[in-house]
Design a protein around this motif. Structure first.
Motif, PDB file in Angstrom:
ATOM      1  N   PRO A   1     -44.831  -1.033  39.989  1.00  0.00           N
ATOM      2  CA  PRO A   1     -45.736  -1.175  38.357  1.00  0.00           C
ATOM      3  C   PRO A   1     -45.821  -2.763  38.481  1.00  0.00           C
ATOM      4  O   PRO A   1     -45.779  -3.561  38.083  1.00  0.00           O
ATOM      5  CB  PRO A   1     -45.184  -0.662  37.419  1.00  0.00           C
ATOM      6  CG  PRO A   1     -44.625   0.617  38.074  1.00  0.00           C
ATOM      7  CD  PRO A   1     -43.931   0.552  39.342  1.00  0.00           C
ATOM      8  N   VAL A   2     -44.557  -3.216  39.368  1.00  0.00           N
ATOM      9  CA  VAL A   2     -44.274  -5.067  39.027  1.00  0.00           C
ATOM     10  C   VAL A   2     -44.861  -5.442  40.187  1.00  0.00           C
ATOM     11  O   VAL A   2     -45.319  -6.668  39.590  1.00  0.00           O
ATOM     12  CB  VAL A   2     -42.263  -5.022  39.739  1.00  0.00           C
ATOM     13  CG1 VAL A   2     -42.162  -7.085  39.198  1.00  0.00           C
ATOM     14  CG2 VAL A   2     -41.911  -4.612  37.949  1.00  0.00           C
ATOM     15  N   VAL A   3     -44.897  -5.095  41.054  1.00  0.00           N
ATOM     16  CA  VAL A   3     -45.699  -5.928  42.298  1.00  0.00           C
ATOM     17  C   VAL A   3     -46.905  -5.570  42.392  1.00  0.00           C
ATOM     18  O   VAL A   3     -48.015  -5.611  43.477  1.00  0.00           O
ATOM     19  CB  VAL A   3     -45.376  -5.926  43.694  1.00  0.00           C
ATOM     20  CG1 VAL A   3     -43.288  -5.804  43.008  1.00  0.00           C
ATOM     21  CG2 VAL A   3     -44.083  -3.712  44.195  1.00  0.00           C
ATOM     22  N   ALA A   4     -47.273  -3.881  41.776  1.00  0.00           N
ATOM     23  CA  ALA A   4     -48.456  -3.375  42.078  1.00  0.00           C
ATOM     24  C   ALA A   4     -49.576  -3.359  40.656  1.00  0.00           C
ATOM     25  O   ALA A   4     -48.731  -3.256  39.923  1.00  0.00           O
ATOM     26  CB  ALA A   4     -48.571  -2.374  42.877  1.00  0.00           C
ATOM     27  N   THR A   5     -51.187  -3.270  41.132  1.00  0.00           N
ATOM     28  CA  THR A   5     -51.365  -3.000  40.081  1.00  0.00           C
ATOM     29  C   THR A   5     -51.493  -1.645  39.015  1.00  0.00           C
ATOM     30  O   THR A   5     -50.938  -0.538  40.321  1.00  0.00           O
ATOM     31  CB  THR A   5     -53.456  -3.014  40.297  1.00  0.00           C
ATOM     32  OG1 THR A   5     -53.692  -2.308  41.377  1.00  0.00           O
ATOM     33  CG2 THR A   5     -53.616  -3.998  41.025  1.00  0.00           C
ATOM     34  N   PRO A   6     -51.409  -1.442  37.825  1.00  0.00           N
ATOM     35  CA  PRO A   6     -51.722   0.022  37.519  1.00  0.00           C
ATOM     36  C   PRO A   6     -52.675   1.065  38.153  1.00  0.00           C
ATOM     37  O   PRO A   6     -51.995   2.390  38.261  1.00  0.00           O
ATOM     38  CB  PRO A   6     -52.023  -0.163  35.722  1.00  0.00           C
ATOM     39  CG  PRO A   6     -52.092  -2.189  35.671  1.00  0.00           C
ATOM     40  CD  PRO A   6     -52.096  -2.664  36.966  1.00  0.00           C
ATOM     41  N   THR A   7     -53.468   0.707  39.066  1.00  0.00           N
ATOM     42  CA  THR A   7     -54.399   1.481  39.622  1.00  0.00           C
ATOM     43  C   THR A   7     -54.059   1.978  40.635  1.00  0.00           C
ATOM     44  O   THR A   7     -53.126   3.038  41.206  1.00  0.00           O
ATOM     45  CB  THR A   7     -55.797   1.151  40.109  1.00  0.00           C
ATOM     46  OG1 THR A   7     -56.210   1.073  39.153  1.00  0.00           O
ATOM     47  CG2 THR A   7     -56.704   2.156  40.663  1.00  0.00           C
ATOM     48  N   THR A   8     -53.204   1.029  41.593  1.00  0.00           N
ATOM     49  CA  THR A   8     -51.988   1.425  42.898  1.00  0.00           C
ATOM     50  C   THR A   8     -50.875   2.397  41.883  1.00  0.00           C
ATOM     51  O   THR A   8     -51.168   3.239  42.761  1.00  0.00           O
ATOM     52  CB  THR A   8     -52.254   0.053  43.002  1.00  0.00           C
ATOM     53  OG1 THR A   8     -52.508  -0.384  43.389  1.00  0.00           O
ATOM     54  CG2 THR A   8     -50.698   0.080  44.484  1.00  0.00           C
ATOM     55  N   VAL A   9     -50.543   1.973  41.276  1.00  0.00           N
ATOM     56  CA  VAL A   9     -49.377   3.157  40.992  1.00  0.00           C
ATOM     57  C   VAL A   9     -50.194   4.058  40.974  1.00  0.00           C
ATOM     58  O   VAL A   9     -49.163   5.746  41.096  1.00  0.00           O
ATOM     59  CB  VAL A   9     -48.301   2.443  39.614  1.00  0.00           C
ATOM     60  CG1 VAL A   9     -47.672   3.111  39.154  1.00  0.00           C
ATOM     61  CG2 VAL A   9     -47.965   1.222  39.642  1.00  0.00           C
ATOM     62  N   SER A  10     -51.121   4.254  39.758  1.00  0.00           N
ATOM     63  CA  SER A  10     -50.987   6.020  39.434  1.00  0.00           C
ATOM     64  C   SER A  10     -51.496   6.779  40.232  1.00  0.00           C
ATOM     65  O   SER A  10     -51.687   7.914  40.410  1.00  0.00           O
ATOM     66  CB  SER A  10     -52.207   5.799  37.944  1.00  0.00           C
ATOM     67  OG  SER A  10     -53.627   4.736  38.245  1.00  0.00           O
ATOM     68  N   ARG A  11     -52.339   6.027  40.893  1.00  0.00           N
ATOM     69  CA  ARG A  11     -52.684   6.526  42.440  1.00  0.00           C
ATOM     70  C   ARG A  11     -51.452   7.332  43.777  1.00  0.00           C
ATOM     71  O   ARG A  11     -52.181   8.496  44.000  1.00  0.00           O
ATOM     72  CB  ARG A  11     -53.605   5.901  43.375  1.00  0.00           C
ATOM     73  CG  ARG A  11     -54.738   6.160  44.084  1.00  0.00           C
ATOM     74  CD  ARG A  11     -55.371   5.167  45.354  1.00  0.00           C
ATOM     75  NE  ARG A  11     -56.408   5.175  44.733  1.00  0.00           N
ATOM     76  CZ  ARG A  11     -56.372   3.869  44.759  1.00  0.00           C
ATOM     77  NH1 ARG A  11     -55.343   2.936  44.316  1.00  0.00           N
ATOM     78  NH2 ARG A  11     -57.220   3.312  43.757  1.00  0.00           N
ATOM     79  N   GLN A  12     -50.374   6.188  43.421  1.00  0.00           N
ATOM     80  CA  GLN A  12     -49.407   7.013  44.036  1.00  0.00           C
ATOM     81  C   GLN A  12     -48.984   8.143  43.349  1.00  0.00           C
ATOM     82  O   GLN A  12     -48.668   8.603  43.699  1.00  0.00           O
ATOM     83  CB  GLN A  12     -48.067   5.935  44.201  1.00  0.00           C
ATOM     84  CG  GLN A  12     -49.124   5.154  45.181  1.00  0.00           C
ATOM     85  CD  GLN A  12     -47.827   4.235  46.254  1.00  0.00           C
ATOM     86  OE1 GLN A  12     -46.701   4.702  46.653  1.00  0.00           O
ATOM     87  NE2 GLN A  12     -48.879   2.788  46.450  1.00  0.00           N
TER      88      GLN A  12
END
Length: 339
Positions: A228-239
């Motif tokens: 979550p520090v290096v990626a957007t919330p959407t990227t995190v939630s998708r993973q």
């Protein structure tokens, strides 16, 4: 946001704790001595790990194993996990001092000295190994030692500060308890414990990444590249959604590969779909948040709270707890499949 003492950034890691102690003006330790040592073991994490151990032992035995075996495995596993967590606190005491979530840990406040923590970890690790060798078996002892090394060397020293995938591969250490529980009963390994190993491996990112979203600023301030520090919330939630789908599918493999009955199969599917629904809700909120912010940045803590990541964090604990209950009950309520 906590403003770090400039001396902390220039001081070597081993001296930051003492500098922080002086900065706080000799404030009395938050923990009494015994409680401070207990806090080093991170008992809530130990509790979560051990939730999976006893159910696996029941499943492996097809009923009730001996009480002494269960108790010895439980205590040995708790001591091994406590050893690993204490060493994690020792090596991470510099960044713990920079994060609000961890700034009151005993090694940061000075309630326990680094030397005392190392001695305590050694006692826990040696006692755990001795218990397994004397009262369980050598294979379980070796797996417990491997779990300690994976968490301390693999996660804490090699991965945590270097890659956003730290918690994925570092989570392997937390999966070892199911192998320990299985080998304690059977003295060997088979497909069933590796299925449950896979469930916990795939469960770890959906469990920990929502917590990391909540404490994103802490990890950023400490220079820890959690996803979550290096990626957007959407990227995190998708993973998170992707790992959850894989976890649910893996959990169902215990039916063909482990001989689990209808009770477990129905519970695994129902619990998995319920938790998947939570993660999909998280992804929808994250996508809406990113549209509203224009994707310019990951957002402040107050903005990120609108995503409500902690609901998924707590939901993951509920999922693992109830799935473990299903694993434990299945041998006693063995309903055969009609096909």
């Amino acid at each position: 946001m906590t403003v770090a003492d400039p001396r902390l950034s220039d001081a070597p890691a081993h001296s930051r704790t003492s500098l922080l102690g002086r900065r706080r003006g000799g404030r009395p330790p938050r923990f009494p001595r015994a409680a401070a040592y207990l806090a080093l073991t991170k008992p809530r994490i130990v509790e979560l790990l051990l939730i999976t151990t006893i159910p696996v032992m029941l499943f492996a035995a097809g009923g009730l194993p001996s009480g002494r075996l269960v108790l010895t495995t439980f205590v040995g596993g708790a001591l091994a996990a406590g050893c690993a967590n204490t060493l994690n606190c020792y090596f991470d005491r510099d960044i713990d001092a920079l994060m609000k979530r961890t700034e009151n840990r005993p090694l940061v406040t000075g309630a326990v000295s680094p030397r005392q923590a190392l001695a305590f970890a050694a006692v826990l690790g040696l006692t755990s190994t001795a218990l397994f060798v004397a009262f369980v078996n050598v294979l379980s002892a070796a797996l417990a030692v491997a779990a300690i090394l994976l968490y301390v060397v693999g996660y804490t020293l090699l991965l945590k500060r270097r890659t956003s995938q730290n918690i994925v591969w570092g989570g392997v250490a937390g999966c070892m308890q199911v192998l320990i529980g299985w080998t304690a009963v059977t003295g060997s390994l088979s497909w069933a414990p590796f299925v449950l190993f896979g469930v916990i491996f795939l469960w770890t990112p959906p469990h920990y990444w929502p917590l990391s979203v909540r404490y994103r600023e802490d990890y950023a301030n400490a220079g820890v590249p959690m996803l979550p520090v290096v990626a957007t919330p959407t990227t995190v939630s998708r993973q998170v959604v992707a790992y959850t789908v894989a976890m649910v599918l893996c959990s169902l493999l215990l039916v063909p590969l482990g001989g689990a009955g209808v009770l477990y199969g129905v519970a695994a599917l129902a619990l998995g779909l319920a938790f998947l629904g939570q993660t999909i809700g998280l992804h929808r909120r994250a996508s809406r948040f990113e549209r509203e912010t224009g994707g310019r940045d990951a957002g402040t803590l107050e903005q990120l709270r609108r995503i409500s990541p902690m609901g998924v964090f707590h939901g993951s604990i509920t999922y693992l707890t109830l799935l473990s209950v299903a694993v434990a009950l299945d041998p006693f309520v063995r309903i055969p499949w009609p096909f």
